[in-house]
Write an enzyme that holds these catalytic residues in place. Structure first.
Site, short mmCIF file in Angstrom:
data_model
loop_
_atom_site.label_atom_id
_atom_site.label_comp_id
_atom_site.label_asym_id
_atom_site.label_seq_id
_atom_site.Cartn_x
_atom_site.Cartn_y
_atom_site.Cartn_z
N GLY A 212 7.20 7.29 -22.53
CA GLY A 212 5.89 7.31 -23.20
C GLY A 212 4.92 6.37 -22.52
CG ASP B 298 12.96 2.78 -23.91
OD1 ASP B 298 12.22 3.73 -24.27
OD2 ASP B 298 13.01 1.69 -24.51
CB THR C 291 20.38 9.37 -35.53
OG1 THR C 291 20.62 7.96 -35.37
CG2 THR C 291 21.66 10.11 -35.21
CG ASN D 112 14.58 9.00 -30.27
OD1 ASN D 112 15.39 9.02 -29.34
ND2 ASN D 112 13.75 7.97 -30.44
CD1 TRP D 113 17.28 13.11 -35.62
CD2 TRP D 113 16.03 14.92 -35.22
NE1 TRP D 113 18.08 14.06 -35.02
CE2 TRP D 113 17.34 15.17 -34.77
CE3 TRP D 113 15.05 15.92 -35.07
CZ2 TRP D 113 17.71 16.39 -34.18
CZ3 TRP D 113 15.42 17.12 -34.49
CH2 TRP D 113 16.74 17.34 -34.05
NE ARG E 276 15.97 0.15 -24.59
CZ ARG E 276 15.97 0.42 -25.89
NH1 ARG E 276 16.99 0.07 -26.63
NH2 ARG E 276 14.94 1.04 -26.46
C1 IPE Z 1 16.28 4.60 -27.55
O1 IPE Z 1 14.94 4.48 -27.17
C2 IPE Z 1 16.69 6.02 -27.48
C3 IPE Z 1 16.63 6.64 -26.17
C4 IPE Z 1 16.28 6.09 -25.05
C5 IPE Z 1 17.00 8.00 -26.14
P1 IPE Z 1 13.76 4.34 -28.23
O2 IPE Z 1 12.53 4.15 -27.45
O3 IPE Z 1 13.79 5.46 -29.20
O4 IPE Z 1 14.17 3.00 -29.00
P2 IPE Z 1 13.30 1.98 -29.80
O5 IPE Z 1 12.54 2.76 -30.83
O6 IPE Z 1 12.38 1.32 -28.84
O7 IPE Z 1 14.29 1.04 -30.39
C1 IPE Z 2 12.57 7.33 -23.87
O1 IPE Z 2 11.23 7.08 -23.65
C2 IPE Z 2 12.83 8.78 -24.20
C3 IPE Z 2 13.26 9.04 -25.57
C4 IPE Z 2 13.46 8.14 -26.49
C5 IPE Z 2 13.47 10.42 -25.92
P1 IPE Z 2 10.26 6.73 -24.84
O2 IPE Z 2 9.65 7.99 -25.34
O3 IPE Z 2 10.95 5.90 -25.87
O4 IPE Z 2 9.17 5.88 -24.09
P2 IPE Z 2 8.41 4.59 -24.65
O5 IPE Z 2 9.45 3.60 -25.08
O6 IPE Z 2 7.58 5.06 -25.80
O7 IPE Z 2 7.61 4.12 -23.49
MG MG Z 3 11.20 3.90 -26.09
#
Ligand code: IPE
Ligand code: IPE
Ligand code: MG
Length: 232
Positions: free
Chosen positions: A9, A6, A52, A54-55, A171
């Site tokens: 972004g 995580d 699931t 992330n879609w 995490r």
């Molecule tokens: C969980 O991270 C999924 C992955 C790292 C692949 P997210 O960033 O999608 O989770 P939330 O939205 O913060 O719970």
């Molecule tokens: C984890 O990084 C990657 C995926 C969930 C695919 P994020 O994209 O969730 O990054 P943040 O949490 O927005 O920083």
């Molecule tokens: Mg994230």
């Protein structure tokens, strides 16, 4: 053990870059951590790559991630056999996954199926609740009478039932939640939440997490081992 990868972004946003640059930067960490885990003697490593949920992200980001996973798989697939890594994908059943990508994932699974050094499970289009519902469905279809359903039998209907329960989940990025990850298998996992964002996470951070884990006192509902002379 498992990693919830995580913070991609935020890594990009802190550099005033598009979020997708953060995902691109994650590739180096993925490769570093696989090697670090192998070096540390980890036999079962699961990486959470796409949930699931992330879609629900904007289409361009989802499309970018699909393309990135395909590029990474194609680039690194030839290196896995020499490292004795068996690779498989947990989830990956959604019809929105591009057909060519689904084929590459299947090919990599087949290519590495006989490797025995380390099992690398990539949780891609994974949801813990979905796995539990599908296990329930499979159990019902098997015609098992209700009073014969045990935890052990239920677990045999989950995907990859040979995977041991997770001992440690790392995490990154400071977020402290499960986000629907392997709900059944993490029932007694230890969790470590380093603040570092995934693209900055390095082998040394990974080893530090393993040390933290080793210092944990795992009780499984029992009591700590008795110290000398102490009465029960
Ligand atoms: C969980 O991270 C999924 C992955 C790292 C692949 P997210 O960033 O999608 O989770 P939330 O939205 O913060 O719970
Ligand atoms: C984890 O990084 C990657 C995926 C969930 C695919 P994020 O994209 O969730 O990054 P943040 O949490 O927005 O920083
Ligand atoms: Mg994230």
């Amino acid at each position: 053990m498992a990693c919830v990868m995580d913070g991609n972004g935020r890594w990009a946003q802190r550099r005033s870059l598009p979020r997708t640059d953060g995902h691109r930067a994650a590739e180096t960490t993925v490769i570093d951590i696989i090697e670090a885990a192998r070096g540390a003697g980890v036999r079962w490593l699961t990486l959470y790559a796409f949930s699931t949920e992330n879609w629900n992200r904007p289409d361009p980001e989802v499309e970018f991630l699909m393309g990135l996973v395909r590029r990474v798989v194609r680039k690194h697939a030839p290196l896995l056999p020499a490292r004795g890594i068996r690779c498989r994908f947990l989830g990956a059943g959604d019809p929105r996954i591009p057909r060519e990508l689904a084929r590459d994932l299947d090919d990599l699974t087949t290519l590495t199926a006989d490797n025995r050094g380390m099992t690398l499970t990539v949780a891609f289009d994974h949801g813990g609740r979905r796995d539990i519902v599908e296990a329930a469905r499979s159990l019902i279809l098997s015609g098992t009478p209700a009073d014969e359903v045990t935890e052990r039998l239920f677990a045999e209907h989950l995907p990859f039932p040979d995977t041991p329960d997770v001992d440690l989940v790392i995490r990154t990025s400071g977020e402290q939640r499960i986000s629907n990850f392997m709900l059944w298998q993490v029932a007694y996992a230890e969790w470590v939440f380093p603040e570092v964002l995934w693209p900055d996470f390095r082998a040394s951070d990974f080893i530090a997490c393993l040390h933290t884990y080793r210092r944990r006192d795992r009780r499984f509902g029992g009591v700590p081992p008795r110290t000398n002379g102490e009465r029960p």
